[in-house]
Design an enzyme around this catalytic site. Sequence first.
Site, PDB file in Angstrom:
ATOM      1  N   GLY A  54       0.942  -1.265  -0.041  1.00 35.39           N
ATOM      2  CA  GLY A  54       0.269  -0.125   0.245  1.00 35.39           C
ATOM      3  C   GLY A  54       0.477   1.005   0.085  1.00 35.39           C
ATOM      4  N   CYS A  81       5.111  -5.737   1.369  1.00 33.29           N
ATOM      5  CA  CYS A  81       5.353  -5.231   1.021  1.00 33.29           C
ATOM      6  C   CYS A  81       4.568  -4.129   2.453  1.00 33.29           C
ATOM      7  CB  CYS A  81       5.516  -4.270  -0.065  1.00 33.29           C
ATOM      8  SG  CYS A  81       6.267  -3.301  -0.725  1.00 33.29           S
ATOM      9  N   TYR A  82       3.991  -3.015   1.930  1.00 33.67           N
ATOM     10  CA  TYR A  82       2.948  -2.897   3.646  1.00 33.67           C
ATOM     11  C   TYR A  82       2.676  -3.645   4.404  1.00 33.67           C
ATOM     12  CZ  TYR A  82       0.405   0.980   5.813  1.00 33.67           C
ATOM     13  OH  TYR A  82      -0.374   1.239   7.656  1.00 33.67           O
ATOM     14  N   HIS A 167       7.701  -8.331  -4.220  1.00 33.54           N
ATOM     15  CA  HIS A 167       6.807  -8.696  -4.205  1.00 33.54           C
ATOM     16  C   HIS A 167       6.565 -10.627  -5.550  1.00 33.54           C
ATOM     17  CE1 HIS A 167       4.274  -5.139  -3.439  1.00 33.54           C
ATOM     18  NE2 HIS A 167       5.569  -4.517  -3.556  1.00 33.54           N
ATOM     19  N   GLU A 169       4.297 -11.850  -6.208  1.00 35.15           N
ATOM     20  CA  GLU A 169       3.389 -11.093  -7.157  1.00 35.15           C
ATOM     21  C   GLU A 169       3.259 -11.061  -9.193  1.00 35.15           C
ATOM     22  OE1 GLU A 169       2.952  -9.489  -4.679  1.00 35.15           O
ATOM     23  OE2 GLU A 169       2.043  -7.207  -5.113  1.00 35.15           O
ATOM     24  N   GLY A 221     -24.840  -8.524 -25.343  1.00 36.48           N
ATOM     25  CA  GLY A 221     -24.425  -9.342 -26.060  1.00 36.48           C
ATOM     26  C   GLY A 221     -22.806  -9.310 -25.713  1.00 36.48           C
ATOM     27  N   GLY A 222     -22.494  -8.383 -24.722  1.00 35.15           N
ATOM     28  CA  GLY A 222     -21.015  -8.304 -23.825  1.00 35.15           C
ATOM     29  C   GLY A 222     -20.973 -10.318 -23.193  1.00 35.15           C
ATOM     30  N   ASP A 224     -19.816 -10.815 -20.128  1.00 32.40           N
ATOM     31  CA  ASP A 224     -20.021 -10.822 -18.690  1.00 32.40           C
ATOM     32  C   ASP A 224     -21.572 -10.814 -18.791  1.00 32.40           C
ATOM     33  OD1 ASP A 224     -17.661 -10.124 -18.379  1.00 32.40           O
ATOM     34  OD2 ASP A 224     -17.793  -7.709 -17.936  1.00 32.40           O
ATOM     35  N   SER A 225     -22.386 -10.066 -19.229  1.00 29.23           N
ATOM     36  CA  SER A 225     -23.833 -10.592 -18.893  1.00 29.23           C
ATOM     37  C   SER A 225     -24.216 -11.701 -20.389  1.00 29.23           C
ATOM     38  CB  SER A 225     -24.561  -9.032 -19.688  1.00 29.23           C
ATOM     39  OG  SER A 225     -24.529  -8.959 -21.298  1.00 29.23           O
ATOM     40  N   SER A 226     -23.820 -11.713 -20.456  1.00 27.51           N
ATOM     41  CA  SER A 226     -24.015 -13.048 -21.731  1.00 27.51           C
ATOM     42  C   SER A 226     -23.528 -15.077 -20.767  1.00 27.51           C
ATOM     43  CB  SER A 226     -23.601 -13.882 -23.121  1.00 27.51           C
ATOM     44  OG  SER A 226     -23.584 -12.614 -23.507  1.00 27.51           O
ATOM     45  N   LYS A 364     -12.595 -11.265 -15.332  1.00 27.36           N
ATOM     46  CA  LYS A 364     -12.825 -11.431 -16.953  1.00 27.36           C
ATOM     47  C   LYS A 364     -13.025 -12.351 -17.074  1.00 27.36           C
ATOM     48  CE  LYS A 364     -14.512  -8.541 -19.693  1.00 27.36           C
ATOM     49  NZ  LYS A 364     -15.506  -8.090 -19.660  1.00 27.36           N
TER      50      LYS A 364
END
Length: 508
Positions: A54, A81-82, A167, A169, A221-222, A224-226, A364
């Site tokens: 952070g 880190c933080y 880090h 990650e 139609g995108g 996520d909604s699909s 995603k």
Amino acid sequence: MRDLILVLDFGGQYNQLIVRRVRDLGVYAEILPYDAPLDIIKSKSPKGIVLTGGPRVVTEPDAPAVSPDLLSMGIPILGICYGCQLISHMLGGSVVASSSREYGKAPLFVKTDNPLFHSVPEQTTCWMSHTYYVQDPPPNFHIIASTPTCPAASITDGQNFYGVQFHPEVVHTPDGNVIIKNFLHICGVAFDWKVDDFVGDTIKKIRERIGDKRVLMALSGGVDSSVAALMIHKAVGKQLTCVFVDNGLLRLGEADEVENFYRSAYDMNIVRVNASDRFLAKLAGVTEPEQKRKIIGEEFIRVFEEESDKIGETHFLAQGTIYPDIIESGGKHAAVIKSHHNVGGLPKNIAFKEIIEPLRELFKDEVRRAGMSMGMPEHMVYRQPFPGPGLAVRCLGEVTSEKLDILRRADAIFREEIATAGLDRDIWQYFAILPNLRSVGVMGDERTYFHTVALRAVTSLDAMTADWADIPFPVLKKVSNRIVNEAPQVNRVVYDITSKPPATIEWE
Ligand code: XMP
């Protein structure tokens, strides 16, 4: 109950990546703000906790911290880190400023065979990004790895606490994944989380939750909604009604494509609303980008409300919200760059009793994997992101149907040629813009005063940053030739060579 790793967020830029890494290793992880109430944290029964990096300084009087009780939960805690500095500071170590900010790769020397560094070579590389560091670890802690400028690059008490100043990650720490995996072994979790299982479990849970009630959802139609719609459809079939609004701002042929696909492939209950005229009427004469976005967002909600009135009482409203939407909307200090609008934004005046968000835990690419695991075709799952306000943010100045027609033609040609060149999966987004700019040209010995079309194509991992795509010249040449010949009223084509930042991906 599946094993959970909880990531407590102190505002560092790589925090979502930590969750990604843990999930990619097959363990379910979630982010909560660092100040989430302890009883909520405990109710989730995490097997381990990660305290993230952070921007703050742990020694400041009002620095973000966790409750001391969290440190006595008796489960493994990894501070990054933080987070490492915080563990140290709270347990009696000292944290000081280094003489200069350390940023970039550093050699890491592993000192002991502590389980956190199991299978990590004695000398490796790590990614540092800090100004403060742990000078003296707390009593009973010892140093397990160092860099030349940061002696306490990794510390532990040999029991539950682990800290790394670097880090693990980020990809620039080549053994970072091994270190994270080692921490997961220390937590004693089962490595059995998979998107496919998630899909099956979620469908089952949705079915139980919905029972015989009805669900309404806005389908754009995108991706996520699909994917969300398909999950709910698989759970409750025709109890789900999807409203698909053709706002006149979609790409060439898109409205028919989306409607036909869901009707024929899944026999879904779809209400298509042709609202092109009312959107264009509301947008008439409006040129200010934010105002355009707001008008479209509000009109969408009006249309959706009217349709839901016609459909009658529905108990549930479903949305395709995904995990980054939730994390990002939790950001307290973010400046408003653009007022993003997702089709499916929550209408305020509709009396839904409950909301269903089947994807609220997924990133995603996990959403895409969920789509594939339900048998959705690749061309639907890997569609490029398309903004809620559609072509309006790519048609600069006033939005008119004439300008939209030109833009649609040019955009379709660009998309077609990118697909023909086999570049569609490598480029994050590729589209045309009509910058509302006319210039002089010559065609067949005649002077023209026609539109300029701009092409934008970017590579990106998450749309937060982006680089312009290095499209081969022959492809650009073909696109340009076709646009000036096939799109009406265009005599010039330019390619946008700016990254984000300082530009954004969309032009408005
Ligand atoms: P910018 O232009 O901010 O865009 O760099 C980042 C990503 O977000 C998409 N975008 C939107 N998506 N509703 C959406 O669902 C919106 O209002 C919206 N505006 C931009 C953009 O296409 C890119 O992928």
